[in-house]
Scaffold this motif. Structure first.
Motif, PDB file in Angstrom:
ATOM      1  N   ALA A  53      14.522 -22.754  35.133  1.00 39.89           N
ATOM      2  CA  ALA A  53      14.948 -22.295  33.806  1.00 39.89           C
ATOM      3  C   ALA A  53      13.885 -22.629  32.751  1.00 39.89           C
ATOM      4  CB  ALA A  53      16.290 -22.925  33.431  1.00 39.89           C
ATOM      5  N   LEU A  54      13.321 -23.840  32.816  1.00 38.25           N
ATOM      6  CA  LEU A  54      12.283 -24.233  31.873  1.00 38.25           C
ATOM      7  C   LEU A  54      11.032 -23.379  32.067  1.00 38.25           C
ATOM      8  CD1 LEU A  54      11.056 -26.009  29.682  1.00 38.25           C
ATOM      9  CD2 LEU A  54      10.530 -27.708  31.468  1.00 38.25           C
ATOM     10  N   GLY A  55      10.644 -23.159  33.306  1.00 39.87           N
ATOM     11  CA  GLY A  55       9.476 -22.324  33.584  1.00 39.87           C
ATOM     12  C   GLY A  55       9.640 -20.924  33.020  1.00 39.87           C
ATOM     13  N   ASP A  56      10.832 -20.356  33.190  1.00 37.78           N
ATOM     14  CA  ASP A  56      11.106 -19.016  32.651  1.00 37.78           C
ATOM     15  C   ASP A  56      10.998 -19.015  31.123  1.00 37.78           C
ATOM     16  OD1 ASP A  56      11.526 -18.169  35.261  1.00 37.78           O
ATOM     17  OD2 ASP A  56      13.724 -18.104  35.082  1.00 37.78           O
ATOM     18  N   ALA A  57      11.538 -20.058  30.482  1.00 34.09           N
ATOM     19  CA  ALA A  57      11.474 -20.152  29.017  1.00 34.09           C
ATOM     20  C   ALA A  57      10.028 -20.300  28.547  1.00 34.09           C
ATOM     21  CB  ALA A  57      12.319 -21.323  28.523  1.00 34.09           C
ATOM     22  N   LEU A  58       9.253 -21.110  29.255  1.00 35.76           N
ATOM     23  CA  LEU A  58       7.851 -21.309  28.876  1.00 35.76           C
ATOM     24  C   LEU A  58       7.045 -20.029  29.045  1.00 35.76           C
ATOM     25  CD1 LEU A  58       7.310 -24.856  30.393  1.00 35.76           C
ATOM     26  CD2 LEU A  58       7.239 -24.264  27.950  1.00 35.76           C
ATOM     27  N   ILE A  59       7.268 -19.309  30.130  1.00 37.61           N
ATOM     28  CA  ILE A  59       6.571 -18.037  30.363  1.00 37.61           C
ATOM     29  C   ILE A  59       6.925 -17.040  29.249  1.00 37.61           C
ATOM     30  CG2 ILE A  59       6.406 -16.026  31.899  1.00 37.61           C
ATOM     31  CD1 ILE A  59       4.827 -18.441  32.904  1.00 37.61           C
ATOM     32  N   ALA A  60       8.193 -17.026  28.827  1.00 38.94           N
ATOM     33  CA  ALA A  60       8.599 -16.132  27.740  1.00 38.94           C
ATOM     34  C   ALA A  60       7.858 -16.484  26.452  1.00 38.94           C
ATOM     35  CB  ALA A  60      10.108 -16.197  27.529  1.00 38.94           C
ATOM     36  N   HIS A  61       7.701 -17.775  26.184  1.00 41.35           N
ATOM     37  CA  HIS A  61       6.945 -18.207  24.998  1.00 41.35           C
ATOM     38  C   HIS A  61       5.482 -17.754  25.096  1.00 41.35           C
ATOM     39  CE1 HIS A  61       9.577 -20.512  22.393  1.00 41.35           C
ATOM     40  NE2 HIS A  61      10.106 -21.115  23.443  1.00 41.35           N
ATOM     41  N   LEU A  62       4.895 -17.911  26.268  1.00 43.79           N
ATOM     42  CA  LEU A  62       3.493 -17.506  26.445  1.00 43.79           C
ATOM     43  C   LEU A  62       3.345 -15.998  26.321  1.00 43.79           C
ATOM     44  CD1 LEU A  62       2.271 -19.879  29.302  1.00 43.79           C
ATOM     45  CD2 LEU A  62       2.224 -20.229  26.824  1.00 43.79           C
ATOM     46  N   ASP A  63       4.280 -15.259  26.898  1.00 39.21           N
ATOM     47  CA  ASP A  63       4.245 -13.792  26.775  1.00 39.21           C
ATOM     48  C   ASP A  63       4.299 -13.371  25.303  1.00 39.21           C
ATOM     49  OD1 ASP A  63       4.046 -13.323  29.492  1.00 39.21           O
ATOM     50  OD2 ASP A  63       6.178 -12.845  29.761  1.00 39.21           O
ATOM     51  N   ALA A  64       5.112 -14.079  24.520  1.00 39.57           N
ATOM     52  CA  ALA A  64       5.288 -13.736  23.106  1.00 39.57           C
ATOM     53  C   ALA A  64       4.002 -13.879  22.304  1.00 39.57           C
ATOM     54  CB  ALA A  64       6.393 -14.602  22.485  1.00 39.57           C
ATOM     55  N   ILE A  65       3.096 -14.743  22.762  1.00 38.81           N
ATOM     56  CA  ILE A  65       1.822 -14.916  22.040  1.00 38.81           C
ATOM     57  C   ILE A  65       0.649 -14.304  22.803  1.00 38.81           C
ATOM     58  CG2 ILE A  65       2.575 -16.921  20.714  1.00 38.81           C
ATOM     59  CD1 ILE A  65       1.033 -18.719  22.690  1.00 38.81           C
ATOM     60  N   GLY A  66       0.968 -13.531  23.836  1.00 39.93           N
ATOM     61  CA  GLY A  66      -0.068 -12.794  24.556  1.00 39.93           C
ATOM     62  C   GLY A  66      -0.852 -13.592  25.572  1.00 39.93           C
ATOM     63  N   VAL A  67      -0.352 -14.750  25.972  1.00 38.98           N
ATOM     64  CA  VAL A  67      -1.026 -15.563  26.993  1.00 38.98           C
ATOM     65  C   VAL A  67      -0.459 -15.177  28.350  1.00 38.98           C
ATOM     66  CG1 VAL A  67      -1.408 -17.892  27.876  1.00 38.98           C
ATOM     67  CG2 VAL A  67      -1.454 -17.473  25.412  1.00 38.98           C
TER      68      VAL A  67
END
Length: 151
Positions: A53-67
């Protein structure tokens, strides 16, 4: 050191008396204080679920800033309670700013860290090695992983 196969330690089936654990930790782990025992496998299952769940949330944050992943991102807990990018990454500052701005992510990171530290301490019981180990969370193209490094 306990052998680990398929993500499980030989002692995962070991039963532990809940009275041996701090009351707050028992509540966090979802252990019934009235029960006679709990298994480390239950802690491992919770840790694995929370890590995903944390990994999914972190990936979503990175996607939001284009990483994008790869390259993999290695995260550790900082001295002041923040999350630090421990790996070399061109977007290190942006990643840290984004994930440290979300208190829910910070809280979940600390919870996941605690769960895996409980498991690691059980794996290394009887040794002093745990004192020199640091929790790491890796974000890879295959998902999130938890591991420990020597400090």
């Amino acid at each position: 050191m306990e052998a680990v196969q398929n993500g499980q330690s030989d002692n995962d089936q070991r039963e532990v008396d809940p009275s041996e654990i701090d009351e707050g930790i028992a509540r966090f782990l979802g252990i019934d204080p009235g029960s006679d025992t709990f298994r480390l496998a239950d802690v491992r299952n919770k840790a694995t679920s929370e890590l995903k769940a944390l990994g999914d949330a972190l990936i979503a944050h990175l996607d939001a800033i284009g990483v994008r992943i790869p390259p993999a991102v290695q995260l550790i807990g900082g001295e002041a309670g923040q999350i630090v990018v421990a790996s070399e990454h061109g977007e290190k500052a942006a990643i840290e700013a984004r994930i440290n701005g979300d208190t829910r992510v910070l809280k979940t990171f600390k919870e996941v860290e605690l769960l895996f530290e409980i498991l690691r301490k059980a794996e290394l019981r009887g040794t002093e090695r745990f004192k020199s180990q640091q929790f790491n969370l890796g974000l890879t193209s295959l998902g999130s992983i938890a591991f420990f490094t020597e400090v």
